[in-house]
Design a protein around this motif. Structure first.
Motif, PDB file in Angstrom:
ATOM      1  N   GLN A 177       0.675  -1.021   0.184  1.00 42.85           N
ATOM      2  CA  GLN A 177       0.052  -0.342  -0.255  1.00 42.85           C
ATOM      3  C   GLN A 177       0.986   1.181   0.314  1.00 42.85           C
ATOM      4  O   GLN A 177       0.957   2.110  -0.327  1.00 42.85           O
ATOM      5  CB  GLN A 177      -0.967  -0.121   0.996  1.00 42.85           C
ATOM      6  N   PHE A 191      -0.224  -2.229  -9.896  1.00 42.58           N
ATOM      7  CA  PHE A 191      -1.605  -2.380  -8.755  1.00 42.58           C
ATOM      8  C   PHE A 191      -3.108  -2.721  -9.082  1.00 42.58           C
ATOM      9  O   PHE A 191      -3.523  -2.900  -8.550  1.00 42.58           O
ATOM     10  CB  PHE A 191      -1.355  -1.274  -7.647  1.00 42.58           C
ATOM     11  N   GLU A 192      -3.165  -2.265 -10.495  1.00 40.37           N
ATOM     12  CA  GLU A 192      -4.583  -2.654 -11.179  1.00 40.37           C
ATOM     13  C   GLU A 192      -4.210  -3.636 -12.535  1.00 40.37           C
ATOM     14  O   GLU A 192      -5.277  -3.567 -12.283  1.00 40.37           O
ATOM     15  CB  GLU A 192      -4.951  -1.109 -11.963  1.00 40.37           C
ATOM     16  N   ASN A 193      -3.605  -3.255 -12.991  1.00 46.46           N
ATOM     17  CA  ASN A 193      -3.897  -4.474 -14.151  1.00 46.46           C
ATOM     18  C   ASN A 193      -2.164  -5.180 -14.602  1.00 46.46           C
ATOM     19  O   ASN A 193      -1.721  -5.055 -15.220  1.00 46.46           O
ATOM     20  CB  ASN A 193      -3.953  -4.121 -15.380  1.00 46.46           C
ATOM     21  N   PRO A 194      -1.893  -5.692 -13.706  1.00 48.24           N
ATOM     22  CA  PRO A 194       0.445  -6.394 -13.572  1.00 48.24           C
ATOM     23  C   PRO A 194      -0.258  -6.703 -15.066  1.00 48.24           C
ATOM     24  O   PRO A 194      -0.799  -7.427 -15.649  1.00 48.24           O
ATOM     25  CB  PRO A 194       0.430  -6.587 -12.416  1.00 48.24           C
ATOM     26  N   GLU A 222       1.754 -12.849 -14.429  1.00 46.89           N
ATOM     27  CA  GLU A 222       0.916 -13.643 -13.255  1.00 46.89           C
ATOM     28  C   GLU A 222       1.587 -13.814 -12.041  1.00 46.89           C
ATOM     29  O   GLU A 222       1.353 -13.169 -11.475  1.00 46.89           O
ATOM     30  CB  GLU A 222       1.125 -14.823 -14.038  1.00 46.89           C
ATOM     31  N   GLU A 228       1.261 -10.048 -10.847  1.00 48.77           N
ATOM     32  CA  GLU A 228      -0.059 -10.349 -10.113  1.00 48.77           C
ATOM     33  C   GLU A 228      -0.733 -11.305  -8.556  1.00 48.77           C
ATOM     34  O   GLU A 228      -0.938 -10.659  -7.842  1.00 48.77           O
ATOM     35  CB  GLU A 228      -0.804 -11.218 -10.808  1.00 48.77           C
ATOM     36  N   ILE A 279       1.438  -9.216  -5.465  1.00 53.57           N
ATOM     37  CA  ILE A 279       0.074  -7.684  -5.133  1.00 53.57           C
ATOM     38  C   ILE A 279       0.045  -8.466  -4.491  1.00 53.57           C
ATOM     39  O   ILE A 279      -0.750  -7.141  -3.603  1.00 53.57           O
ATOM     40  CB  ILE A 279       0.524  -6.460  -5.885  1.00 53.57           C
ATOM     41  N   SER A 280      -1.345  -9.291  -4.419  1.00 54.60           N
ATOM     42  CA  SER A 280      -2.724  -9.776  -4.029  1.00 54.60           C
ATOM     43  C   SER A 280      -2.716 -10.830  -3.189  1.00 54.60           C
ATOM     44  O   SER A 280      -3.206 -11.287  -2.108  1.00 54.60           O
ATOM     45  CB  SER A 280      -3.164 -10.365  -5.657  1.00 54.60           C
ATOM     46  N   LYS A 325      -1.441 -14.047  -3.536  1.00 58.35           N
ATOM     47  CA  LYS A 325      -1.570 -15.364  -3.463  1.00 58.35           C
ATOM     48  C   LYS A 325      -0.065 -16.026  -3.431  1.00 58.35           C
ATOM     49  O   LYS A 325       0.625 -16.941  -4.364  1.00 58.35           O
ATOM     50  CB  LYS A 325      -2.099 -14.991  -5.136  1.00 58.35           C
ATOM     51  N   ARG A 340      -7.218 -16.684   1.628  1.00 57.01           N
ATOM     52  CA  ARG A 340      -6.950 -15.313   1.639  1.00 57.01           C
ATOM     53  C   ARG A 340      -8.235 -14.707   2.672  1.00 57.01           C
ATOM     54  O   ARG A 340      -9.564 -15.148   2.210  1.00 57.01           O
ATOM     55  CB  ARG A 340      -5.963 -13.844   0.624  1.00 57.01           C
ATOM     56  N   VAL A 374      -6.095  -5.502  -4.728  1.00 58.95           N
ATOM     57  CA  VAL A 374      -5.586  -4.801  -6.287  1.00 58.95           C
ATOM     58  C   VAL A 374      -5.477  -5.494  -7.104  1.00 58.95           C
ATOM     59  O   VAL A 374      -6.209  -6.655  -7.138  1.00 58.95           O
ATOM     60  CB  VAL A 374      -3.104  -4.693  -6.229  1.00 58.95           C
ATOM     61  N   ALA A 375      -5.091  -5.383  -8.565  1.00 59.01           N
ATOM     62  CA  ALA A 375      -4.927  -6.578  -9.388  1.00 59.01           C
ATOM     63  C   ALA A 375      -6.359  -6.339  -9.975  1.00 59.01           C
ATOM     64  O   ALA A 375      -7.168  -5.602  -9.872  1.00 59.01           O
ATOM     65  CB  ALA A 375      -3.845  -7.421  -9.503  1.00 59.01           C
ATOM     66  N   LEU A 380      -9.303  -5.746  -7.046  1.00 58.47           N
ATOM     67  CA  LEU A 380      -9.487  -4.093  -7.368  1.00 58.47           C
ATOM     68  C   LEU A 380     -10.433  -4.217  -8.763  1.00 58.47           C
ATOM     69  O   LEU A 380     -10.935  -3.491  -8.209  1.00 58.47           O
ATOM     70  CB  LEU A 380      -8.293  -3.405  -7.349  1.00 58.47           C
ATOM     71  N   ARG A 381      -9.628  -5.393  -9.320  1.00 54.40           N
ATOM     72  CA  ARG A 381     -11.127  -4.685 -10.598  1.00 54.40           C
ATOM     73  C   ARG A 381     -12.377  -5.129 -10.289  1.00 54.40           C
ATOM     74  O   ARG A 381     -13.583  -4.993 -10.996  1.00 54.40           O
ATOM     75  CB  ARG A 381     -10.584  -4.735 -11.953  1.00 54.40           C
TER      76      ARG A 381
END
Lengths: 288, 216
Positions: A244, A271-274, A277, A280, A283-284, A286, B3, B72-73, B76-77
């Motif tokens: 963040q 952060f919106e559309n990496p 993979e 993604e 940052i998520s 996972k 998560r 995020v990613a 977020l979308r």
């Protein structure tokens, strides 16, 4: 700070300016900034080792001038190693070596003729834990670099100390106690003191290695606001584990993994559309 | 291991699935009401209220997810798209309610021709079904088809409007006007539902690709 410091300047005539930076390598550069904003620092085919262990693998990346670039990635991915390479601090670690180019305004910082001290003067660094000089006052902490560089003009030093403390948003809090020990300040104030100390050398680039990880949210927030305001005067590179924080404060974000640069782009895009993979997943949350 | 955020995301997802089904059901009841001439205003109103309540719930959960987990990613979308999709379903339900209101407010005349509504409603139902299917399967490619269908719907609406305005002057306007007003209003509501099916396709496109729909 627009004023130029008077004092002994390292002779830069020996530096070799690279008029033509090789475009033959694939260089990561944020999309939005491509061909629009000037590049302050170009990293080309950069590798770093700790003994036989390769910590950085063929990094190619352009740092955009007057912007904030965040390096993110899991522990051990090489982000701290990379910024330590950017002011030639890495090689101070016993057994540590680096190879490749780091081109600052056309000058390869790793050219054999370059004195690392020159680089450290142009590229300041602030570390994870606040580390004011323990025996020094607030004033002396900020003035230390100037004095070490042979500057004796008291008026000039006074001005720089004040400007640096103002630049670090600390002046109002300490202006009446400049002679008190730096260590007497709170953690957040100590970190801003360290930033002031770095600013006193009027760096062109400021490297911040997890500057808020030891601070409470209020102090962290002040540092973030401070960093955001700095980019009008200098280029900032920040290493952070806090996603963040990277999203809030940076213009561009580079994601590293196992010593490689995986993705570099506009922070909004990362952060919106990496694209990758791996980015993604990291940052998520996972990962693994 | 899931998560913590996944609990909220699956809750939003379930709400959207339920909302999609309710929006589809509302339209079906409204059209049944038109073709079979049975007053089902109360039933559609109840469904519409349910949609409104679920839309609020989606907004609340989405806000909480943003506040607590800073998605995020794709997450977020999904959150951003969910808020819009929930609104789309609620609006579609509201147009279905407008249809049943129109049916009950303007009583049917036996001579009223239902062909135009029949033709358009068939397309709109398909469009809504396609939109829901694209959301379920995350198929961003359907957006093109949805816009094609919407274009046909628009043409049908404009044609009916044009024909009505230029209708035979010797016709009995007392009967004709009531029928045409009713049909024009219903066609207009159907046309809006078709628009919302396209918006649903846009949302799915954004959700999957991270980019605005090219049609926008």
């Amino acid at each position: 700070m627009s004023r130029t410091l008077e004092g002994p300047e390292e002779e830069l005539s020996t530096t070799r300016r690279l008029s033509n930076i090789s475009d033959s390598v694939e260089v990561e550069r944020p999309t939005e900034a491509k061909n629009i904003r000037p590049v302050k620092l170009s990293i080309r085919n950069f590798d770093a080792w700790y003994g036989a262990k390769r910590a950085l693998k063929g990094i190619n990346l352009d740092v955009i001038e007057n912007s904030i670039t965040a390096f993110i990635g899991p522990s051990g991915c090489g982000k701290t190693t990379l910024i330590r390479c950017l002011n030639r601090m890495h090689e101070m670690t016993p057994g540590a070596t680096a190879k490749g180019q780091a081109i600052l305004d056309g000058m390869n910082m790793y050219d054999a003729k370059i004195d690392p001290v020159t680089i450290k003067r142009r590229i300041g660094m602030v570390f994870q834990k606040p580390n004011p000089f323990p025996t020094m006052s607030i004033y002396d902490n900020v003035a230390a670099g100037l004095k070490l560089n042979g500057i004796k003009d008291k008026k000039l030093i006074d001005d720089v100390v004040r400007e640096s403390l103002e630049g670090a948003a600390l002046w109002e809090e300490v202006k009446n106690e400049l002679n008190k020990p730096g260590m007497g300040l709170s953690g957040g104030q100590q970190q801003r003191l360290c930033i002031a100390r770095a600013l006193a050398m009027q760096p062109e680039i400021l490297l911040l290695d997890e500057p808020t990880s030891a601070l409470d949210p209020i102090a962290s927030s002040k540092i973030e606001e401070l960093v955001h305001g700095m980019k009008k005067d200098l280029t900032v590179v920040i290493v952070t584990h806090n996603m963040q924080q990277a999203a809030r404060v940076s213009d561009y974000t580079a994601f590293m993994y196992l010593g490689e640069l995986i993705e570099y782009g506009d922070t909004k895009q990362i952060f919106e559309n990496p694209r990758m993979e791996l980015t993604e997943r990291y940052i998520s949350g996972k990962f693994g | 291991m899931p998560r913590l955020m996944d609990l909220g995301i699956s809750s939003v997802s379930e709400n959207l699935t339920e909302m999609g089904a309710i929006a589809q059901r509302s339209l079906q009841i409204a059209l049944d009401s038109y073709f079979q001439n049975n007053g089902l205003r109360k039933r559609v109103f109840e469904l519409c209220e349910k949609l409104r309540s679920l839309e609020d719930e989606v907004g609340d959960i989405a806000t909480e997810i943003v506040a607590r987990y800073q998605p995020v990613a794709k997450d977020l979308r999904f959150i951003r798209a969910s808020i819009e999709i929930a609104y789309i379903f609620w609006r579609s339900g509201r147009y279905s309610y407008d249809i049943v209101n129109t049916i009950e407010d303007i009583p049917l005349d036996q001579s009223c021709d239902k062909t135009a509504v029949l033709e358009m409603s068939s397309l709109v139902r398909k469009a809504m079904g396609l939109g829901l299917s694209s959301l379920r399967t995350r198929d961003e490619t359907t957006v093109e088809k949805l816009y094609e269908m919407d274009s046909t719907v628009d043409t049908l609406y404009r044609r009916y409007l044009h024909n009505t305005i230029n209708s035979d002057k010797h016709y009995d306007w007392r009967i004709r006007s009531r029928c045409d007003i009713r049909n024009i209003l219903i066609l207009r509501y159907l046309e809006r539902i078709s628009d919302h099916a396209c918006y649903l396709g846009d949302c799915v496109f954004y959700l999957v690709t991270g980019m605005s729909s090219p049609r926008r």
